[in-house]
Design a protein around this motif. Structure first.
Motif, short mmCIF file in Angstrom:
data_model
loop_
_atom_site.label_atom_id
_atom_site.label_comp_id
_atom_site.label_asym_id
_atom_site.label_seq_id
_atom_site.Cartn_x
_atom_site.Cartn_y
_atom_site.Cartn_z
N ALA A 21 0.84 -1.21 0.00
CA ALA A 21 0.00 0.00 0.00
C ALA A 21 0.87 1.25 0.00
O ALA A 21 0.60 2.22 -0.74
CB ALA A 21 -0.92 -0.01 1.23
N GLY A 22 1.92 1.24 0.81
CA GLY A 22 2.81 2.40 0.90
C GLY A 22 3.48 2.68 -0.44
O GLY A 22 3.51 3.83 -0.90
N ALA A 23 4.01 1.63 -1.07
CA ALA A 23 4.72 1.81 -2.33
C ALA A 23 3.76 2.34 -3.40
O ALA A 23 4.10 3.28 -4.14
CB ALA A 23 5.33 0.48 -2.79
N VAL A 24 2.57 1.77 -3.46
CA VAL A 24 1.60 2.18 -4.49
C VAL A 24 1.12 3.61 -4.22
O VAL A 24 1.07 4.44 -5.14
CB VAL A 24 0.41 1.20 -4.54
CG1 VAL A 24 -0.71 1.75 -5.41
CG2 VAL A 24 0.88 -0.15 -5.09
N ALA A 25 0.82 3.91 -2.96
CA ALA A 25 0.30 5.24 -2.62
C ALA A 25 1.33 6.32 -2.93
O ALA A 25 1.03 7.32 -3.59
CB ALA A 25 -0.11 5.30 -1.16
N VAL A 26 2.55 6.12 -2.46
CA VAL A 26 3.59 7.15 -2.65
C VAL A 26 3.88 7.34 -4.13
O VAL A 26 3.92 8.47 -4.64
CB VAL A 26 4.87 6.76 -1.87
CG1 VAL A 26 6.03 7.68 -2.27
CG2 VAL A 26 4.63 6.85 -0.37
N ASP A 27 4.07 6.23 -4.84
CA ASP A 27 4.45 6.37 -6.25
C ASP A 27 3.27 6.68 -7.16
O ASP A 27 3.46 6.97 -8.35
CB ASP A 27 5.18 5.10 -6.72
CG ASP A 27 6.64 5.13 -6.29
OD1 ASP A 27 7.02 6.10 -5.60
OD2 ASP A 27 7.39 4.21 -6.62
N SER A 28 2.04 6.65 -6.62
CA SER A 28 0.90 7.13 -7.41
C SER A 28 0.80 8.65 -7.30
O SER A 28 0.23 9.30 -8.16
CB SER A 28 -0.40 6.51 -6.90
OG SER A 28 -0.37 5.12 -7.11
#
Lengths: 480, 133
Positions: A143-150
């Motif tokens: 979730a963190g990786a997707v949220a930040v890089d989105s």
């Protein structure tokens, strides 16, 4: 033309062809993504006893051990095969990031804090014994990786936030391979700089090629810091001038030239702090497994009237990750300053330059600790996987082999001692070469305090790893 | 960079795996019919030979449950350690004794499997924290 490196993986017959294939990274990521899904599923829905669950067994016995071994024998291949980035890449098909990461946060401080938070949470929430929490940690990571890089462009999560990534970046300083330019002369004649800008090509020509998302411009890139081995630059270079080449392990900690996307190590206090936390963090991660530390923690709890675990652990973390480094590194720098007669050189300058010499020793402690778990529990994934498959209704012939384990703890302890011995030699050699580079003729006097510091840390690690392993008992005796 | 087709493949794989996983669950156990109590000697438990003393009581009658087939499995709370196994012998009055060797200090969990003739086998997990070196 520069001399060709001894090994270039991209030039090897079969492997090279695979690495040049644009689907190479997803092909590496897909198995780890499937494994992550299996771990999350089993962690949430499977048995909640750690040795019987895929989430805990694969995370805390196999994954982290194989990660450090791969860093030692190859390079940052786990960042290359990172499943979080595969999902993030799919998410970016739907959400285009609009923001750029704030300039003042473009350091390692935030990721360093997150690394400490992960180490602290591991102890506080007893993640090694909780399949459910381990599964949630994996999900939080996705979730963190997707949220930040989105939200943010480029590889913001990898470069500025990911704690595992920072661990890999520091550790890969001792790796024998790096992504590097083969012939600098070819780069001097290059006008398009596709390795960092990317390349727009037609679909018939293979579609667009992405440049380095970590802002590492190949001709000025040096070492493995911030390199995820994502292969983008290899695929983007129109001159086929980038390889995965052999090099002298540890070399990048010695020199201090300006590096693309990073600058000079000597001007990056955050990188020095990362190396220090990496080294002392190895000690604190292993400290949680020995009896004397439980005795100390229980004494602290009684003396300070703190029945809860969080503040006691917090004190221990502050002591090992902040107080001990300050108490040890400050006099070491002071001695270097006095012995070399460079009294006008600030202590912080010396610390920033020399802190990286601790990395080989720190790495060897991580390696020794994790190898212990891997070697003593090498085959434990077999019965856990058999059991998980039977939960899915897939019955394999033969009984579930719960008797499978690994080598004896005594044999693993000898291997641990050998590994930290190698780490000590690596740190001594690195300190010597930094001293040569910084202090020239005064190198012997300059290196002496750092050699003593390395010996002290090695002694601490040797004592720690020679203690009977105590598979993380509850020091307060009440589950707190 | 992922092509659209590859992105679809990833999305499909994730969706299929999640669907498969969410459709599977461990079968729920029947209501317990036994009270299982387990005590380890020496107490406090130490690394080395030990004995698990198990008392089985029929929950319906409150009487001891003799004639059961009882086995004990000791697991550490940390993954990666081989479990230890022992078969218990009846020592009378619904009590059973299983010789074990606790191989390492730390937190253990004892899993007692008990099968009384004519009933489904039952399993209990009993924590054994802080085994000393």
């Amino acid at each position: 033309m520069a001399p060709a490196p001894a090994v270039d993986l991209v030039r090897l017959p079969l492997l090279g062809r695979f690495l040049r294939w644009r689907g190479a990274r997803p092909a590496l990521q897909m198995p780890l993504l499937l494994l992550a899904i299996a771990m999350v599923w089993h962690g949430l829905a499977g048995p909640q006893l750690a040795p019987k669950n895929l989430a805990t067994t694969l995370s805390w016995v196999h994954y982290r051990s194989i990660l450090v071994i791969s860093l030692l024998i190859a390079g940052n291949v786990f960042c290359a095969a990172c499943p979080f980035m595969l999902v993030r890449q799919v998410a970016r098909r739907f959400v285009r990031p609009r923001f750029t990461w704030p300039q003042r946060l473009r350091t390692k401080w935030l990721s360093l804090a997150l690394l400490i938070l992960i180490l602290y949470s591991y102890e506080l929430f007893r993640l090694w014994s909780s399949p459910r929490l381990t599964a949630w940690l994996i999900l939080a990571y996705f979730a963190g990786a997707v949220a930040v890089d989105s939200l943010f462009k480029h590889a913001t999560f990898c470069k500025f936030l990911c704690p595992i990534g920072q661990f890999n970046f520091v550790a890969s300083a001792i790796s024998p391979l790096e992504v590097a330019v083969r012939d600098p002369d070819v780069c001097s004649g290059c006008r398009t700089k596709d390795c960092i800008r990317g390349r727009r090509t037609t679909v018939a020509a293979g579609g667009p090629r992405r440049g380095c998302e970590m802002a590492l411009f190949q001709p000025l890139k040096s070492g493995n810091m911030d390199c995820t081995f994502c292969l983008d630059c290899i695929h983007a270079c129109p001159h086929d001038n980038i390889g995965i080449v052999s090099r002298r392990p540890g070399e990048e900690m010695v020199y201090d030239r300006r590096r693309s996307g990073i600058g000079r190590f000597s001007r990056r206090p955050d990188l020095a702090a990362l190396s220090i936390v990496f080294t002392f963090g190895a000690l604190i991660n292993a400290l949680g497994m020995i009896g004397p530390v439980y005795t100390l923690e229980a004494w602290l709890a009684r003396t300070l009237h703190l029945p809860q675990r969080a503040p006691i652990l917090g004190l221990l973390f502050v002591a090992v990750l902040i107080v001990a480094p300050l108490l040890l590194i400050t006099p070491t720098c002071l001695l270097t300053q006095r012995l070399t007669g460079m009294r006008s050189t600030p202590l912080t300058d010396i610390a920033r330059r020399y802190a990286h010499c601790l990395v080989p020793l720190g790495f060897s402690i991580w390696l020794a600790h994790y190898s212990y778990h891997l070697l003593t529990g090498l085959w434990t994934f077999v019965p856990v996987a058999q059991s998980a498959l039977s939960d899915l209704g897939i019955f394999l012939p033969g009984p579930v082999r719960w008797d499978l384990g690994g080598i004896s703890p005594a044999a693993a302890t000898s291997i641990e001692q050998f590994l930290i011995g190698c780490g000590l030699l690596g740190s001594l050699q690195t300190a010597w070469r930094i001293a040569e580079s910084v202090h020239g003729a005064a190198k012997r006097r300059a290196v002496l305090p750092w050699a003593v510091l390395c010996l002290l840390l090695w002694s601490a690690a040797l004592w720690l790893l020679s203690q009977p392993m105590d598979m993380r008992g509850t020091f307060l005796g009440n589950g707190n | 960079m992922l092509a659209l087709r590859e992105s679809r493949t990833v999305a499909l794989v994730v969706a299929a795996a999640v669907a498969l996983a969410s459709g599977c669950h461990r079968p729920g156990g029947a209501a317990p019919t036994l009270l299982v109590q387990c005590q380890i000697t020496p107490s406090p438990a130490r690394v080395g030979p030990a004995t698990a003393l198990i008392q089985l009581t029929d929950l319906a009658t409150g009487h001891p449950a003799p004639g059961a087939v009882v086995s004990v499995e000791g697991d550490m709370s940390h993954a990666g350690m081989t479990p230890v196994f022992a078969t218990a012998k009846a020592i009378g009055d619904g009590r059973y004794a299983a010789p074990l060797t606790l191989t390492m200090a730390g937190d253990w969990v004892m899993i007692v499997h008990a099968a009384v003739p004519g009933r489904p086998a039952e399993e209990r997990q009993i924590p054994l924290p802080g085994v000393r070196p």
